[in-house]
Design an enzyme around this catalytic site. Structure first.
Site, PDB file in Angstrom:
ATOM      1  N   HIS A 114       0.845  -1.203   0.000  1.00 62.54           N
ATOM      2  CA  HIS A 114       0.000   0.000   0.000  1.00 62.54           C
ATOM      3  C   HIS A 114       0.876   1.247   0.000  1.00 62.54           C
ATOM      4  CE1 HIS A 114       0.831  -0.451   4.274  1.00 62.54           C
ATOM      5  NE2 HIS A 114       0.303   0.731   4.543  1.00 62.54           N
ATOM      6  N   HIS A 134       1.527   3.956   1.898  1.00 57.99           N
ATOM      7  CA  HIS A 134       2.086   4.752   2.995  1.00 57.99           C
ATOM      8  C   HIS A 134       3.611   4.874   2.883  1.00 57.99           C
ATOM      9  CE1 HIS A 134      -1.716   4.171   5.678  1.00 57.99           C
ATOM     10  NE2 HIS A 134      -1.823   5.205   4.870  1.00 57.99           N
ATOM     11  N   ASP A 176       6.129   4.762   4.872  1.00 58.06           N
ATOM     12  CA  ASP A 176       7.022   3.791   5.516  1.00 58.06           C
ATOM     13  C   ASP A 176       7.031   2.443   4.782  1.00 58.06           C
ATOM     14  OD1 ASP A 176       4.340   3.568   6.507  1.00 58.06           O
ATOM     15  OD2 ASP A 176       5.040   2.364   8.192  1.00 58.06           O
ATOM     16  N   HIS A 177       6.265   2.333   3.702  1.00 52.75           N
ATOM     17  CA  HIS A 177       6.265   1.115   2.880  1.00 52.75           C
ATOM     18  C   HIS A 177       6.868   1.343   1.489  1.00 52.75           C
ATOM     19  CE1 HIS A 177       3.631  -1.241   5.657  1.00 52.75           C
ATOM     20  NE2 HIS A 177       3.504  -0.015   6.116  1.00 52.75           N
ATOM     21  N   HIS A 191      -7.321  -0.581   5.832  1.00 52.36           N
ATOM     22  CA  HIS A 191      -6.251   0.316   6.302  1.00 52.36           C
ATOM     23  C   HIS A 191      -6.074   1.431   5.256  1.00 52.36           C
ATOM     24  CE1 HIS A 191      -2.494   1.500   8.221  1.00 52.36           C
ATOM     25  NE2 HIS A 191      -1.874   1.379   7.067  1.00 52.36           N
ATOM     26  N   ASP A 244      -0.082  -3.732   6.445  1.00 46.66           N
ATOM     27  CA  ASP A 244      -0.681  -3.201   7.674  1.00 46.66           C
ATOM     28  C   ASP A 244      -2.142  -3.621   7.804  1.00 46.66           C
ATOM     29  OD1 ASP A 244       1.742  -1.969   8.107  1.00 46.66           O
ATOM     30  OD2 ASP A 244       1.029   0.067   7.705  1.00 46.66           O
ATOM     31  N   HIS A 275       4.872  -4.472  11.007  1.00 39.69           N
ATOM     32  CA  HIS A 275       5.245  -3.744  12.234  1.00 39.69           C
ATOM     33  C   HIS A 275       5.384  -4.683  13.422  1.00 39.69           C
ATOM     34  CE1 HIS A 275       4.744   0.463  10.863  1.00 39.69           C
ATOM     35  NE2 HIS A 275       3.783  -0.025  10.091  1.00 39.69           N
TER      36      HIS A 275
HETATM   37 ZN   LIG Z   1       0.151   1.768   6.471  1.00 38.92          ZN
END
Ligand SMILES: [Zn+2]
Length: 263
Positions: free
Chosen positions: A53, A55, A57-58, A113, A132, A170
């Site tokens: 996805h 975001h 941090d990905h 999410h 996530d 995570h």
């Molecule tokens: Zn995320």
């Protein structure tokens, strides 16, 4: 034989590196330097990148990695505008084959999410990369989707074979378990898991992966049919809850404001 290596990044992310015979696949490369260092250290060639996805941090490491490599970059078509560098756009039901590693992933759309979130399931190796969406003892926050969407997504993942290893993005396990024991007092599997994970974390080991069968025994978001959970979620919401999806929505809302006593 595929090796799956966690690459810790930021405060609590795991970037996943699959490798075999000098070839590698990076999943959700939030930090390009971290992945690059791991490739160099193990003398691996980057054969493909998988993204779940949009975001940061990905996907934040994509520009760095694409300066040095030219792999196919797979990710959700529904979020293509938000993920610079995607070259292969995926929809629910698509297959991703990576011949260099002998892997074939089935793509599952798991909105909730984010709306375009996808998961990658490798049936032969029994691997699931779910970003996530599902966490050990928990699930992702609903940033874009509805409780109905997220509940259906979790049910889809839970329906995969029980011995599937679940690789989430995570390390939230202890705080998730702290919430789980508040939500479902009397479930002895939660206490046993807290002990197991405390020991792992004391040795700086990841608590991930878990298995889908194991998750069914303590993850409250996969146990919304349990009367104890319906009762505690209903008490928190201030009204009786009947449907599993209502229990899910109340649990997710409760968890959003929950301050964990465990790190
Ligand atoms: Zn995320």
């Amino acid at each position: 034989m595929i090796t799956v290596t966690p690459l810790p990044a930021f405060s609590d992310n795991y970037l996943w590196l699959l490798h075999c015979n000098g070839q590698a696949v990076a999943v959700d490369p939030g930090d390009g330097q971290v992945v690059q260092a791991a490739l160099r250290e193990r003398r691996l060639r980057l054969a493909a990148i998988l993204v779940t996805h949009h975001h940061p941090d990905h996907i934040g490491g994509l520009p760095t990695l694409l300066r040095g490599w030219d792999p196919p970059v797979y990710g959700p078509r529904a979020e293509a505008q938000l993920i610079p560098g995607l070259t292969r756009l995926l929809d629910d039901g698509d297959r991703v084959t990576i011949p260099e590693l002998g892997l074939a992933f089935q793509v599952l759309a798991v909105p909730g999410h984010t709306l375009g979130h996808i998961a990658y399931h490798e049936a032969a190796e029994k691997l699931l990369f779910c970003g996530d969406t599902l966490f050990v003892a928990g699930c992702g926050r609903l940033f874009e989707g509805t409780p109905q969407q997220m509940y259906a997504s979790l049910q889809r993942l839970a329906a995969l074979p029980g011995d599937t290893a679940m690789y989430c993005a995570h390390e939230y396990t202890l705080s998730n378990l702290d919430f789980a024991r508040q939500a479902e007092p009397g479930n002895f599997a939660i206490g046993a898991e807290i002990e197991r994970v405390r020991e792992l974390r004391a040795g700086r080991q990841p608590s991930v992966p878990s298995t889908l069968r194991w998750e069914q025994s303590f993850n409250p978001f996969l146990r919304c049919m349990e009367p104890v959970l319906a009762k505690s979620a209903g008490a928190h919401a201030g009204q009786p809850l009947v449907e599993a999806v209502e229990v899910f929505a109340a649990l997710r809302q409760w968890k959003d404001g929950y301050k964990s006593a465990l790190p």
